[in-house]
Design an enzyme around this catalytic site. Structure first.
Site, PDB file in Angstrom:
ATOM      1  N   TYR A  66     -12.347  -3.761  12.057  1.00  0.00           N
ATOM      2  CA  TYR A  66     -11.041  -3.099  11.939  1.00  0.00           C
ATOM      3  C   TYR A  66     -10.242  -3.250  13.240  1.00  0.00           C
ATOM      4  O   TYR A  66      -9.046  -3.579  13.213  1.00  0.00           O
ATOM      5  CB  TYR A  66     -11.279  -1.617  11.614  1.00  0.00           C
ATOM      6  CG  TYR A  66     -10.034  -0.784  11.395  1.00  0.00           C
ATOM      7  CD1 TYR A  66      -9.292  -0.899  10.222  1.00  0.00           C
ATOM      8  CD2 TYR A  66      -9.613   0.129  12.350  1.00  0.00           C
ATOM      9  CE1 TYR A  66      -8.155  -0.122  10.017  1.00  0.00           C
ATOM     10  CE2 TYR A  66      -8.486   0.918  12.156  1.00  0.00           C
ATOM     11  CZ  TYR A  66      -7.764   0.785  10.983  1.00  0.00           C
ATOM     12  OH  TYR A  66      -6.639   1.557  10.788  1.00  0.00           O
ATOM     13  N   GLY A 106       0.827  -1.213   0.000  1.00  0.00           N
ATOM     14  CA  GLY A 106       0.000   0.000   0.000  1.00  0.00           C
ATOM     15  C   GLY A 106       0.852   1.249   0.000  1.00  0.00           C
ATOM     16  O   GLY A 106       0.584   2.194   0.739  1.00  0.00           O
ATOM     17  N   VAL A 136      -2.706  -7.975  -1.230  1.00  0.00           N
ATOM     18  CA  VAL A 136      -2.020  -8.619  -0.101  1.00  0.00           C
ATOM     19  C   VAL A 136      -2.787  -9.811   0.463  1.00  0.00           C
ATOM     20  O   VAL A 136      -2.203 -10.679   1.106  1.00  0.00           O
ATOM     21  CB  VAL A 136      -1.694  -7.616   1.042  1.00  0.00           C
ATOM     22  CG1 VAL A 136      -0.622  -6.636   0.628  1.00  0.00           C
ATOM     23  CG2 VAL A 136      -2.942  -6.928   1.568  1.00  0.00           C
ATOM     24  N   ASN A 177       1.801  -2.230   5.448  1.00  0.00           N
ATOM     25  CA  ASN A 177       1.019  -0.995   5.618  1.00  0.00           C
ATOM     26  C   ASN A 177      -0.379  -1.080   4.997  1.00  0.00           C
ATOM     27  O   ASN A 177      -1.292  -0.396   5.455  1.00  0.00           O
ATOM     28  CB  ASN A 177       1.812   0.164   5.001  1.00  0.00           C
ATOM     29  CG  ASN A 177       0.969   1.402   4.810  1.00  0.00           C
ATOM     30  OD1 ASN A 177       0.717   2.143   5.755  1.00  0.00           O
ATOM     31  ND2 ASN A 177       0.487   1.635   3.590  1.00  0.00           N
ATOM     32  N   ILE A 214      -4.603  10.071  11.754  1.00  0.00           N
ATOM     33  CA  ILE A 214      -3.646  10.626  10.790  1.00  0.00           C
ATOM     34  C   ILE A 214      -4.412  11.112   9.559  1.00  0.00           C
ATOM     35  O   ILE A 214      -5.312  10.406   9.070  1.00  0.00           O
ATOM     36  CB  ILE A 214      -2.613   9.547  10.360  1.00  0.00           C
ATOM     37  CG1 ILE A 214      -1.979   8.850  11.579  1.00  0.00           C
ATOM     38  CG2 ILE A 214      -1.556  10.154   9.435  1.00  0.00           C
ATOM     39  CD1 ILE A 214      -1.173   9.716  12.508  1.00  0.00           C
ATOM     40  N   SER A 234      -3.008   0.046  15.006  1.00  0.00           N
ATOM     41  CA  SER A 234      -3.784   1.278  15.176  1.00  0.00           C
ATOM     42  C   SER A 234      -4.130   1.419  16.653  1.00  0.00           C
ATOM     43  O   SER A 234      -4.264   0.408  17.357  1.00  0.00           O
ATOM     44  CB  SER A 234      -5.085   1.191  14.365  1.00  0.00           C
ATOM     45  OG  SER A 234      -5.975   2.212  14.765  1.00  0.00           O
ATOM     46  N   LYS A 249      -6.635  -5.124  13.792  1.00  0.00           N
ATOM     47  CA  LYS A 249      -5.441  -4.412  14.282  1.00  0.00           C
ATOM     48  C   LYS A 249      -4.952  -5.005  15.601  1.00  0.00           C
ATOM     49  O   LYS A 249      -3.741  -5.054  15.853  1.00  0.00           O
ATOM     50  CB  LYS A 249      -5.736  -2.913  14.418  1.00  0.00           C
ATOM     51  CG  LYS A 249      -6.015  -2.221  13.074  1.00  0.00           C
ATOM     52  CD  LYS A 249      -4.816  -2.315  12.134  1.00  0.00           C
ATOM     53  CE  LYS A 249      -5.031  -1.607  10.815  1.00  0.00           C
ATOM     54  NZ  LYS A 249      -3.862  -1.675   9.925  1.00  0.00           N
ATOM     55  N   SER A 292       1.216   3.363  -2.426  1.00  0.00           N
ATOM     56  CA  SER A 292       0.806   4.327  -3.455  1.00  0.00           C
ATOM     57  C   SER A 292       0.211   5.614  -2.892  1.00  0.00           C
ATOM     58  O   SER A 292       0.208   6.645  -3.555  1.00  0.00           O
ATOM     59  CB  SER A 292      -0.235   3.670  -4.373  1.00  0.00           C
ATOM     60  OG  SER A 292      -1.285   3.121  -3.599  1.00  0.00           O
ATOM     61  N   ARG A 293      -0.333   5.537  -1.663  1.00  0.00           N
ATOM     62  CA  ARG A 293      -1.076   6.685  -1.119  1.00  0.00           C
ATOM     63  C   ARG A 293      -0.834   6.801   0.385  1.00  0.00           C
ATOM     64  O   ARG A 293      -0.336   5.868   1.006  1.00  0.00           O
ATOM     65  CB  ARG A 293      -2.584   6.476  -1.307  1.00  0.00           C
ATOM     66  CG  ARG A 293      -3.040   6.412  -2.714  1.00  0.00           C
ATOM     67  CD  ARG A 293      -4.567   6.384  -2.802  1.00  0.00           C
ATOM     68  NE  ARG A 293      -5.123   5.050  -2.642  1.00  0.00           N
ATOM     69  CZ  ARG A 293      -6.019   4.723  -1.723  1.00  0.00           C
ATOM     70  NH1 ARG A 293      -6.451   5.626  -0.858  1.00  0.00           N
ATOM     71  NH2 ARG A 293      -6.508   3.496  -1.657  1.00  0.00           N
TER      72      ARG A 293
END
Ligand code: NAP
Length: 247
Positions: free
Chosen positions: A155, A12, A64, A90, A188, A142, A159, A14-15
């Site tokens: 999520y 990940g 992934v 990531n 973030i 996280s 994590k 790319s961004r």
């Protein structure tokens, strides 16, 4: 701190936070593999920036959660760069909703990408790193994996799972010269958090003692430290980058 000549795979990349990690590791001297799934143009933009810094870089599309695709990606990396020194797990997604409304696919997709993706990528580099007797693996957890969060049961579970996975693998690989750590970002500013409502953002801000959002660079700087020799005696840890949310 230098990473000159090291090869780093950033899933990940790319961004968002992944992009900032790529640029920071390249600034420190690493050659980079930018993994992505859906945004080839953004991945190629990051590759171009890394090349401008005088490092080697390639973008590889691989989901992934697909173990065959990840094994193939790591083979390609080995063929191109010979070594795999750094893996940053990531890539991650959210599918937020209250438990009562959560569909099986909301649960499965988040677990498959966030948790199984971390397993797939780590397993695919471990043999190589063990042979090298060196390696750095950093997993993106996280604060939510530690504190929980209403509307993020899938999520948070993924994590929290990453934290348990990190500590277990750190113990397995500690004698092989491989450091395995996790970083737990707070709130973030990226596309992942841009989509949150103002109400949710205000509620999050109320829980941040420093009263400001973090930047992708705040996270990338800590990851760069963990990948450096300055952090050679640190393994199995979860470093919080969260303006004091968890203390
Ligand atoms: P983001 O801006 O949404 O970027 C997600 C990245 O993951 C993109 O590069 C995306 O690639 C990639 N990706 C998604 N699914 C993938 C898959 N199946 N295979 C390969 N790559 C995939 O997210 P972010 O905010 O930077 O978050 C990065 C990591 O930090 C995540 O693990 C997230 O959970 C964690 N984190 C973020 C925050 C925050 O506040 N932002 C807080 C705590 C933890 P494409 O561009 O190809 O789609």
């Amino acid at each position: 701190m230098t990473l000159l000549g090291k090869t780093a795979v950033v899933t990940g990349g790319s961004r968002g936070i992944g992009r900032a990690i790529v640029l920071k590791l390249a600034e420190m001297g690493a050659n980079i593999v930018v993994n992505y799934t859906s945004s080839p143009q953004k991945a190629e933009e990051v590759v171009a920036l890394v090349k401008e810094m005088g490092r080697e870089a390639i973008a590889i599309q691989a989901n992934v959660s697909d173990s065959d695709a990840i094994q193939k990606m790591m083979q390609e990396v080995e063929e191109k760069f010979s070594t795999i020194d750094i893996l940053i797990n990531n890539a991650g997604i959210t599918k937020d909703t209250l438990l009562m409304k959560m569909k099986d696919e909301d649960w499965d997709q988040v677990m498959d990408i966030n948790l199984k993706g971390t397993f797939n990528c780590t397993k695919a580099v471990t043999r190589k790193m063990m042979k090298q007797r060196s390696g750095k693996i950093v997993n993106l957890a996280s604060v939510v994996g530690v504190m929980g969060n209403a509307g993020q049961a899938n999520y948070a579970a993924s994590k929290a799972g990453i934290i348990g996975f990190t500590k277990s693998v750190a113990k397995e690989l500690a004698t092989r010269g491989i450091n395995v750590n996790a970083v737990a970002p707070g709130f973030i500013q990226t596309e992942m958090t841009d989509i949150l409502s103002d109400e949710v953002k205000e509620a999050m801000m109320a829980n941040i003692p420093m009263k400001q959002l973090g930047t992708p660079e705040d996270v990338a700087n800590v990851i760069a430290f963990l990948c450096s020799d300055d952090a050679k005696y640190i393994t199995g840890q979860v470093l919080h980058v969260d303006g004091g949310m968890v203390m």
